[in-house]
Design a protein around this motif. Structure first.
Motif, short mmCIF file in Angstrom:
data_model
loop_
_atom_site.label_atom_id
_atom_site.label_comp_id
_atom_site.label_asym_id
_atom_site.label_seq_id
_atom_site.Cartn_x
_atom_site.Cartn_y
_atom_site.Cartn_z
N ASP A 33 3.14 58.49 60.58
CA ASP A 33 4.58 58.29 60.42
C ASP A 33 4.95 58.00 58.97
N VAL A 34 4.12 57.22 58.29
CA VAL A 34 4.38 56.93 56.88
C VAL A 34 4.20 58.20 56.05
N SER A 35 3.21 59.01 56.41
CA SER A 35 2.99 60.28 55.71
C SER A 35 4.22 61.18 55.81
N VAL A 80 6.21 49.31 60.38
CA VAL A 80 5.31 49.83 59.35
C VAL A 80 6.08 50.74 58.39
N THR A 81 6.84 51.67 58.97
CA THR A 81 7.60 52.58 58.11
C THR A 81 8.67 51.84 57.31
N MET A 121 8.91 52.02 53.26
CA MET A 121 10.12 52.44 52.57
C MET A 121 10.61 51.35 51.61
N ILE A 122 10.55 50.10 52.03
CA ILE A 122 10.98 49.00 51.16
C ILE A 122 10.09 48.95 49.92
N SER A 123 8.79 49.11 50.10
CA SER A 123 7.87 49.10 48.96
C SER A 123 8.18 50.24 47.99
N LYS A 124 8.47 51.40 48.56
CA LYS A 124 8.79 52.55 47.70
C LYS A 124 10.06 52.30 46.90
N LEU A 125 11.09 51.80 47.57
CA LEU A 125 12.36 51.57 46.88
C LEU A 125 12.26 50.44 45.87
N ALA A 146 7.15 47.94 44.44
CA ALA A 146 6.32 46.74 44.43
C ALA A 146 5.61 46.61 45.78
N PRO A 147 4.45 45.94 45.80
CA PRO A 147 3.82 45.65 47.10
C PRO A 147 4.69 44.66 47.87
N VAL A 148 4.80 44.89 49.16
CA VAL A 148 5.75 44.13 49.98
C VAL A 148 5.09 43.67 51.28
N ASN A 149 5.35 42.42 51.65
CA ASN A 149 4.99 41.94 52.99
C ASN A 149 6.30 41.72 53.73
N LEU A 150 6.60 42.63 54.65
CA LEU A 150 7.82 42.55 55.45
C LEU A 150 7.56 41.64 56.64
N ILE A 151 8.38 40.62 56.79
CA ILE A 151 8.24 39.67 57.91
C ILE A 151 9.57 39.56 58.64
N TRP A 152 9.55 39.96 59.91
CA TRP A 152 10.74 39.85 60.74
C TRP A 152 10.89 38.42 61.25
#
Length: 707
Positions: free
Chosen positions: A368-370, A400-401, A405-409, A412-418
């Motif tokens: 999906d990320v690909s 995951v996606t 996407m957040i990292s790309k925009l 920077a490396p990102v840890n997304l936490i809901w």
């Protein structure tokens, strides 16, 4: 021993490790880094492997995501059994994703042990035979005269013995045998025993790291903002106040989401609270009552779709029936409520992508990320920490996606936490549905026709080949899908989790109305399915009857005890037969669950301790959600978004559970999910025994029978 031919292409590779050591590489395991232990036999740039060092230590890679179901312990047990090593000298390491070498690297469908049973046994047995061959060559004896035990090869006649560590280099130079002898189950020393979960100490001491604990240099934390109601679209947002919050670094927007990035989770979430967003106000947003009304309208109309199953002619059977019984059952939406909140780490760079976090389908996440980023899959690495619960929620890869996407925009490396509210309010629920049943009986009270007519949100709400299919001459299954903006997905034991409640409750109702013992009634149907089967079925009538007889023996079914009320249910799912009996007692003016009995036929049990835990957990989960679980909507907006409004079963409410397994030498079947489905039905049937009232919708707490 049973001779088994290893005929998979490139199934096993054997190499000599640098400095000495036997390495067995498997095509379903992935590449990994060496153990942190300073081993004598160092391993570098190898594909997935099982390694035997010259000091006798065995390292086994765990290929499947560990989400609490115990596969990180159970799968290595299979290899260790056939390899004939000392379990205390085993080291287990979690593997990462490698689609070229793994097959079915998934945590879902209760399928890890089922799919790995044969190849893991073959791998261990091949390694054992090579070590035996090396010892026999050294001693100049017939390999058939040698035996193995606890990491040693023995030659009884001469009294010689040698540890595996002393044989590995010689074994690595020998040809890989094409035929290996698998152990007879009577010789098992590890399989079937109680083994502690490999990660227990790390969990208890807090040293284990989950995805939410991920740290990387330069990493930012991200908080996500989704639409507050299903069907809404983002129109405009103002992030000026959010950017003034301490620690906030960036605000990005994509698709229908807003993300705030900061130096810490707290700062990111505080920044998200300061976002002012305008969302579309769709007048068609539906509430829970709207769904219920629309479901009934759909079921009141003749179905225009092809039946999922059609045996005989139900129209004629109902027209000529001596008696017709009808009932309707309602299933609410349920969130997954994983203990570890949804989170994922992503680092999108020019040279590739690193993904790391709790996921049940790492290959899907990679794919999906690909597709999302237009980056070849081979440039996307996926690592998997131990996961703090999944229950089907992490089969999807939306989180995951989002992280990618957040990292790309953000570059920077990102840890997304809901937040908990993000997940419970964001969907992928167990679908809401309505199930309508009709049963036709002849003059002798025999079931001659069965009609299942159901509708559910986004998906097929039926299991058309499940019991009592095959036992009824006239049977039809009509299952319809209701389109909705509410996102739904697999929830522990998909479809089975409510089908078992509705069908087993209805069977119990029929049995009582024709004045038959509910257990006897089911056994008669199973005998009918065995002697005069109608169409395809997914269960084994004999094994099904076996668990029923076992659980009634355990619980003393049919032997009344003052003040004790019993309810019975059974179900087949994920190739496993399960039967349960719930006991209720009165506590003042309320009912209390005192004990649950459960009999399981899952074939060979690999780890008895883990198997008991899986079944017990499934039963408590099933009872808890049947009692309390419900998520409602008001104009598309979830009403329950955290535990202050969503009730879960508490530790003090969990009943005693007694589990017994049918002992046989059949190959293992699923176990992570099958304990859950019958629990709600057994409880509902016990409530009927205690009160004379049928509960046909969940949660049961609304009945007033429980405190």
């Amino acid at each position: 021993m049973t001779t088994h031919t290893v005929n998979r292409r490139d199934f096993i590779r054997v190499t000599a490790a640098a400095g000495g050591g036997l390495v067995l590489g498997f095509n379903w395991l992935s590449a990994c880094s060496p153990s942190s232990r300073q081993a004598k036999a160092a391993v570098h740039d190898l594909n997935a492997f099982v390694k035997i060092d010259t000091d006798g230590l065995v390292t086994i890679m765990a290929p499947n995501p560990e989400i609490g179901q115990g596969v990180k312990t159970a799968l290595p047990m299979i290899v260790a059994e056939e390899l004939d090593v000392d379990w205390k000298k085993i080291s287990i390491v979690q593997a990462g994703l490698d689609t070229g070498k793994y097959s079915r690297q998934v945590a879902g469908g209760s399928g890890a042990v089922r799919s790995s049973w044969a190849p893991f046994r073959e791998a261990g047995a091949t390694g054992r035979q090579m070590l035996v061959n090396a010892a026999a060559a050294e001693w100049q004896v017939d390999p058939a005269a040698c035996s193995t035990e606890a990491g040693k090869v023995w030659h009884k006649e001469s009294g010689k013995s040698t540890g595996y560590g002393d044989l590995v280099e010689k074994a690595a130079a020998l040809p890989v045998p094409k035929n290996v002898a698998l152990k007879d189950p009577s010789a098992f020393r590890i399989i079937g025993k109680r083994m502690p979960n490999y990660d227990n100490k790390a969990i208890v001491t807090g040293s284990i790291k989950y995805g939410i604990d991920t740290r990387r240099k330069g990493m930012l934390y991200a908080a996500i903002i989704h639409p507050p109601a299903f069907g809404q679209k983002l129109q405009h947002f103002d992030d000026s106040e959010a950017k003034k919050q301490p620690g906030v670094q960036q605000v990005v927007s994509f698709d229908n989401n807003i993300a705030v990035l900061a130096r810490s989770t707290w700062e990111a979430m505080q920044g998200a609270k300061a976002i002012k967003a305008d969302w579309s106000d769709d007048s068609k947003l539906e509430s829970t009552g709207d769904y219920a009304d629309n479901f009934r309208k759909i079921l009141d109309r003749p179905s225009q779709e092809k039946p999922r199953r059609k045996d005989g002619n139900i129209r004629q059977a109902f027209a000529g029936a001596a008696r017709v019984i009808e009932a309707e059952y309602a299933a609410p939406f349920l969130p997954h409520n994983t203990m570890e909140p949804m989170n994922f780490f992503a680092d999108v760079r020019e040279d590739g992508v690193e993904l790391y976090g709790p996921v049940q389908t790492p290959e899907k996440a990679q794919s999906d990320v690909s597709k999302l980023l237009g980056i070849p899959k081979e440039k996307i690495k996926v690592g998997m920490p131990r996961t703090g619960g999944g229950f089907g929620r992490r089969l999807k890869s939306d989180f995951v996606t989002e992280a990618a996407m957040i990292s790309k925009l953000a570059k920077a490396p990102v840890n997304l936490i809901w937040r908990r509210e993000d997940d419970m309010g964001g969907g992928d629920y167990r679908p809401m549905g309505l199930y309508r049943y009709r049963a036709a009986l002849d003059q002798e009270g025999r079931l001659i026709a069965w009609h299942h007519h159901s509708v559910g949100v986004t998906g097929n709400p039926s299991r058309q080949d499940s019991f009592p299919a095959g036992a009824v001459p006239h049977l039809q299954v009509d299952a319809l899908e209701y389109k909705s903006p509410v996102t739904t997905g697999p929830w522990r034991a998909p479809n089975h989790n409510f089908i078992a409640f509705s069908e087993e409750s209805f069977l119990d109702d029929i049995a009582h109305q024709v004045k038959k013992d509910p257990v006897t009634f089911r056994l008669e149907l199973l005998e009918q399915a065995k002697q005069h089967p109608v169409g395809k079925v997914d269960y084994d009538p004999d094994r099904y009857a076996g668990v029923i007889r076992k659980v009634t023996e355990m619980a003393g079914w049919g032997q009344p005890r003052p003040g004790v009320y019993q309810g019975f249910a059974a179900h087949f799912s994920f190739s496993t037969h399960v039967a349960e009996i719930v006991e209720l007692i009165r506590a003042g003016d309320k009912l209390k669950i005192s004990k649950v009995y459960c009999a399981v036929d899952c074939g060979t049990v690999v780890n008895l301790s883990g198997a008991e835990t899986e079944v017990e957990g499934g039963i408590i989960d099933g009872i808890g959600h049947a009692l309390y679980g419900e998520l409602t909507l008001t104009r598309g907006r979830p009403d329950q978004t955290n535990y202050d409004h969503y009730r879960l079963i508490r530790m003090r409410e969990a009943p005693e559970v007694e589990v017994q397994f049918i002992r046989n030498n059949e190959k293992p079947t699923g176990l992570g999910e099958p304990g859950l489905p019958p629990a709600g039905a057994a409880l509902a049937n016990a409530i009927f025994a205690a009160t004379g009232k049928r509960l046909r919708s969940q949660p049961f707490i609304k009945s007033g029978f429980f405190g």
